[in-house]
Design a protein around this motif. Structure first.
Motif, PDB file in Angstrom:
ATOM      1  N   LEU A 133     -18.163  35.056  10.197  1.00 46.30           N
ATOM      2  CA  LEU A 133     -17.924  35.945   9.066  1.00 46.30           C
ATOM      3  C   LEU A 133     -19.244  36.589   8.634  1.00 46.30           C
ATOM      4  O   LEU A 133     -20.317  36.025   8.844  1.00 46.30           O
ATOM      5  CB  LEU A 133     -17.335  35.157   7.894  1.00 46.30           C
ATOM      6  CG  LEU A 133     -15.968  34.505   8.154  1.00 46.30           C
ATOM      7  CD1 LEU A 133     -15.551  33.669   6.957  1.00 46.30           C
ATOM      8  CD2 LEU A 133     -14.920  35.565   8.452  1.00 46.30           C
ATOM      9  N   PRO A 134     -19.176  37.773   8.043  1.00 38.90           N
ATOM     10  CA  PRO A 134     -20.401  38.433   7.586  1.00 38.90           C
ATOM     11  C   PRO A 134     -21.132  37.584   6.558  1.00 38.90           C
ATOM     12  O   PRO A 134     -20.515  36.885   5.750  1.00 38.90           O
ATOM     13  CB  PRO A 134     -19.886  39.729   6.954  1.00 38.90           C
ATOM     14  CG  PRO A 134     -18.537  39.934   7.539  1.00 38.90           C
ATOM     15  CD  PRO A 134     -17.968  38.579   7.799  1.00 38.90           C
ATOM     16  N   ASP A 135     -22.451  37.620   6.595  1.00 37.34           N
ATOM     17  CA  ASP A 135     -23.277  36.871   5.650  1.00 37.34           C
ATOM     18  C   ASP A 135     -23.307  37.596   4.308  1.00 37.34           C
ATOM     19  O   ASP A 135     -23.878  38.682   4.184  1.00 37.34           O
ATOM     20  CB  ASP A 135     -24.700  36.729   6.209  1.00 37.34           C
ATOM     21  CG  ASP A 135     -25.575  35.856   5.312  1.00 37.34           C
ATOM     22  OD1 ASP A 135     -25.043  35.336   4.308  1.00 37.34           O
ATOM     23  OD2 ASP A 135     -26.767  35.703   5.621  1.00 37.34           O
ATOM     24  N   LYS A 136     -22.668  37.004   3.296  1.00 38.59           N
ATOM     25  CA  LYS A 136     -22.598  37.642   1.983  1.00 38.59           C
ATOM     26  C   LYS A 136     -23.960  37.700   1.293  1.00 38.59           C
ATOM     27  O   LYS A 136     -24.169  38.488   0.371  1.00 38.59           O
ATOM     28  CB  LYS A 136     -21.594  36.899   1.092  1.00 38.59           C
ATOM     29  CG  LYS A 136     -20.160  36.969   1.595  1.00 38.59           C
ATOM     30  CD  LYS A 136     -19.224  36.260   0.644  1.00 38.59           C
ATOM     31  CE  LYS A 136     -17.785  36.358   1.131  1.00 38.59           C
ATOM     32  NZ  LYS A 136     -16.852  35.670   0.212  1.00 38.59           N
ATOM     33  N   ASN A 137     -24.883  36.827   1.712  1.00 37.79           N
ATOM     34  CA  ASN A 137     -26.188  36.778   1.067  1.00 37.79           C
ATOM     35  C   ASN A 137     -27.241  37.622   1.774  1.00 37.79           C
ATOM     36  O   ASN A 137     -28.421  37.599   1.416  1.00 37.79           O
ATOM     37  CB  ASN A 137     -26.684  35.318   1.001  1.00 37.79           C
ATOM     38  CG  ASN A 137     -25.760  34.443   0.164  1.00 37.79           C
ATOM     39  OD1 ASN A 137     -25.272  34.880  -0.871  1.00 37.79           O
ATOM     40  ND2 ASN A 137     -25.523  33.225   0.616  1.00 37.79           N
ATOM     41  N   ALA A 138     -26.822  38.355   2.823  1.00 35.14           N
ATOM     42  CA  ALA A 138     -27.786  39.174   3.559  1.00 35.14           C
ATOM     43  C   ALA A 138     -28.305  40.297   2.668  1.00 35.14           C
ATOM     44  O   ALA A 138     -27.565  40.899   1.887  1.00 35.14           O
ATOM     45  CB  ALA A 138     -27.123  39.750   4.817  1.00 35.14           C
ATOM     46  N   LYS A 139     -29.592  40.591   2.792  1.00 35.89           N
ATOM     47  CA  LYS A 139     -30.192  41.654   1.992  1.00 35.89           C
ATOM     48  C   LYS A 139     -29.702  43.015   2.458  1.00 35.89           C
ATOM     49  O   LYS A 139     -29.557  43.256   3.661  1.00 35.89           O
ATOM     50  CB  LYS A 139     -31.708  41.590   2.102  1.00 35.89           C
ATOM     51  CG  LYS A 139     -32.316  40.336   1.483  1.00 35.89           C
ATOM     52  CD  LYS A 139     -33.832  40.357   1.585  1.00 35.89           C
ATOM     53  CE  LYS A 139     -34.418  39.108   0.942  1.00 35.89           C
ATOM     54  NZ  LYS A 139     -35.890  39.096   1.035  1.00 35.89           N
ATOM     55  N   LYS A 140     -29.419  43.893   1.507  1.00 33.45           N
ATOM     56  CA  LYS A 140     -28.918  45.221   1.844  1.00 33.45           C
ATOM     57  C   LYS A 140     -30.036  46.181   2.263  1.00 33.45           C
ATOM     58  O   LYS A 140     -29.752  47.215   2.835  1.00 33.45           O
ATOM     59  CB  LYS A 140     -28.151  45.801   0.659  1.00 33.45           C
ATOM     60  CG  LYS A 140     -26.858  45.052   0.344  1.00 33.45           C
ATOM     61  CD  LYS A 140     -26.087  45.744  -0.755  1.00 33.45           C
ATOM     62  CE  LYS A 140     -24.773  45.033  -1.024  1.00 33.45           C
ATOM     63  NZ  LYS A 140     -23.994  45.713  -2.081  1.00 33.45           N
ATOM     64  N   GLY A 141     -31.325  45.875   1.952  1.00 32.35           N
ATOM     65  CA  GLY A 141     -32.400  46.776   2.340  1.00 32.35           C
ATOM     66  C   GLY A 141     -33.623  46.584   1.511  1.00 32.35           C
ATOM     67  O   GLY A 141     -33.667  45.724   0.617  1.00 32.35           O
ATOM     68  N   ALA A 142     -34.619  47.379   1.787  1.00 32.80           N
ATOM     69  CA  ALA A 142     -35.891  47.243   1.076  1.00 32.80           C
ATOM     70  C   ALA A 142     -35.813  47.961  -0.260  1.00 32.80           C
ATOM     71  O   ALA A 142     -35.037  48.892  -0.444  1.00 32.80           O
ATOM     72  CB  ALA A 142     -37.007  47.844   1.930  1.00 32.80           C
ATOM     73  N   PRO A 143     -36.611  47.555  -1.248  1.00 31.01           N
ATOM     74  CA  PRO A 143     -36.618  48.221  -2.555  1.00 31.01           C
ATOM     75  C   PRO A 143     -37.222  49.608  -2.461  1.00 31.01           C
ATOM     76  O   PRO A 143     -37.892  49.954  -1.494  1.00 31.01           O
ATOM     77  CB  PRO A 143     -37.494  47.298  -3.410  1.00 31.01           C
ATOM     78  CG  PRO A 143     -38.363  46.570  -2.430  1.00 31.01           C
ATOM     79  CD  PRO A 143     -37.515  46.389  -1.214  1.00 31.01           C
ATOM     80  N   LYS A 144     -36.967  50.402  -3.528  1.00 29.10           N
ATOM     81  CA  LYS A 144     -37.496  51.763  -3.546  1.00 29.10           C
ATOM     82  C   LYS A 144     -39.025  51.749  -3.585  1.00 29.10           C
ATOM     83  O   LYS A 144     -39.645  50.849  -4.129  1.00 29.10           O
ATOM     84  CB  LYS A 144     -36.958  52.512  -4.767  1.00 29.10           C
ATOM     85  CG  LYS A 144     -35.462  52.740  -4.731  1.00 29.10           C
ATOM     86  CD  LYS A 144     -35.006  53.510  -5.958  1.00 29.10           C
ATOM     87  CE  LYS A 144     -33.509  53.749  -5.931  1.00 29.10           C
ATOM     88  NZ  LYS A 144     -33.060  54.508  -7.126  1.00 29.10           N
ATOM     89  N   GLY A 145     -39.601  52.816  -3.013  1.00 26.20           N
ATOM     90  CA  GLY A 145     -41.042  52.983  -3.070  1.00 26.20           C
ATOM     91  C   GLY A 145     -41.809  52.116  -2.105  1.00 26.20           C
ATOM     92  O   GLY A 145     -42.967  51.813  -2.352  1.00 26.20           O
ATOM     93  N   ASP A 146     -41.145  51.634  -1.003  1.00 25.48           N
ATOM     94  CA  ASP A 146     -41.860  50.795  -0.064  1.00 25.48           C
ATOM     95  C   ASP A 146     -42.555  51.603   1.022  1.00 25.48           C
ATOM     96  O   ASP A 146     -43.160  51.053   1.930  1.00 25.48           O
ATOM     97  CB  ASP A 146     -40.905  49.785   0.563  1.00 25.48           C
ATOM     98  CG  ASP A 146     -39.806  50.463   1.379  1.00 25.48           C
ATOM     99  OD1 ASP A 146     -39.681  51.694   1.316  1.00 25.48           O
ATOM    100  OD2 ASP A 146     -39.082  49.747   2.086  1.00 25.48           O
ATOM    101  N   GLY A 147     -42.414  52.921   0.972  1.00 22.39           N
ATOM    102  CA  GLY A 147     -43.140  53.770   1.903  1.00 22.39           C
ATOM    103  C   GLY A 147     -42.517  53.886   3.276  1.00 22.39           C
ATOM    104  O   GLY A 147     -43.162  54.358   4.206  1.00 22.39           O
TER     105      GLY A 147
END
Length: 233
Positions: A133-147
């Motif tokens: 099953l998909p990992d519900k705790n997986a991060k959706k992406g990097a925060p804004k302003g990470d270059g």
């Protein structure tokens, strides 16, 4: 036929001995070289209650054909009952092989042929198969302003889209883990209206099989024709 099998396997208990009705049905099929796949409730043992009802059918020629209804067993509800059904089926075919020695396709049959089949069905590749099953705790992406720029954002968007598709593209099964047919009506919008329905009232979504709801009540289900992300059936 039974004596020939007992010579090899020893005396068969009544619950492992095929019901005469079922054995006669398979005997007729082999004689006519017209084998039929029957449901598990037709695989009955010698202690199953015999049914003596007469059934009449009107043929196309206008002739009325009268026959006696067949004895019916119970559908297996757990792995042990499933093993017993396959054991009865194995004994049926060993008896037929003992009678029809000239049938090439019956030669060389042993009880281990069915034992291997049972182990496969109840093993890791079928009954105990795990659906990731998909990992519900997986991060959706990097925060804004990470270059990372537009390229990184595009990759993150694709990952989010893939994750959404994984949770909405449901897949379904038609039988429970022990082989019991799943009720289609229970999984519909209106639910099952049949009193004493013999089919399993569980959700047919792979990995769910909950008795609390059908597929239409499963989280993430979308009917056909609702656009992208629709459920696959």
């Amino acid at each position: 036929m039974k004596r020939a099998v007992e010579t090899i396997l020893g005396k068969l208990p009544p619950k492992e001995t095929p019901h005469p009705d079922y054995l006669a049905t398979k005997l007729e099929e082999v004689e006519q070289d017209e084998l039929m796949a029957l449901t598990f409730d037709m695989v009955a043992h010698a202690e199953e209650q015999e049914v003596n009802e007469l059934i009449s059918n009107l043929e196309a020629t206008g002739r009325v054909q009268v026959s006696r209804s067949k004895a019916k067993g119970k559908l297996p509800v757990n792995s042990e009952e499933f093993r017993m059904k396959i054991r009865i089926e194995a004994h049926v075919w060993l008896m037929l092989a003992a009678k029809f020695r000239n049938k090439v396709w019956l030669q060389g049959l042993t009880v281990s042929d069915w034992s291997r089949f049972t182990d496969f069905i109840l093993g890791d590749k079928v009954r105990r198969m795990q659906i990731p099953l998909p990992d519900k705790n997986a991060k959706k992406g990097a925060p804004k302003g990470d270059g990372r720029g537009a390229g990184a954002k595009s990759q993150l968007a694709l990952l989010d889209k893939a994750k959404t598709a994984a949770t909405t593209r449901l897949k379904f099964v038609n039988v429970t883990l022990d082989g019991t047919p799943i009720c289609y009506a229970f999984n519909g919008e209106a639910g099952c209206q049949t009193d004493g329905c013999a089919r399993a009232h569980v959700c047919k979504v792979i990995g769910c099989l909950s008795p609390d709801h059908g597929k239409t009540g499963h989280e993430g289900y979308k009917p056909k024709g609702t656009g992208k992300g629709q459920a696959f059936q």
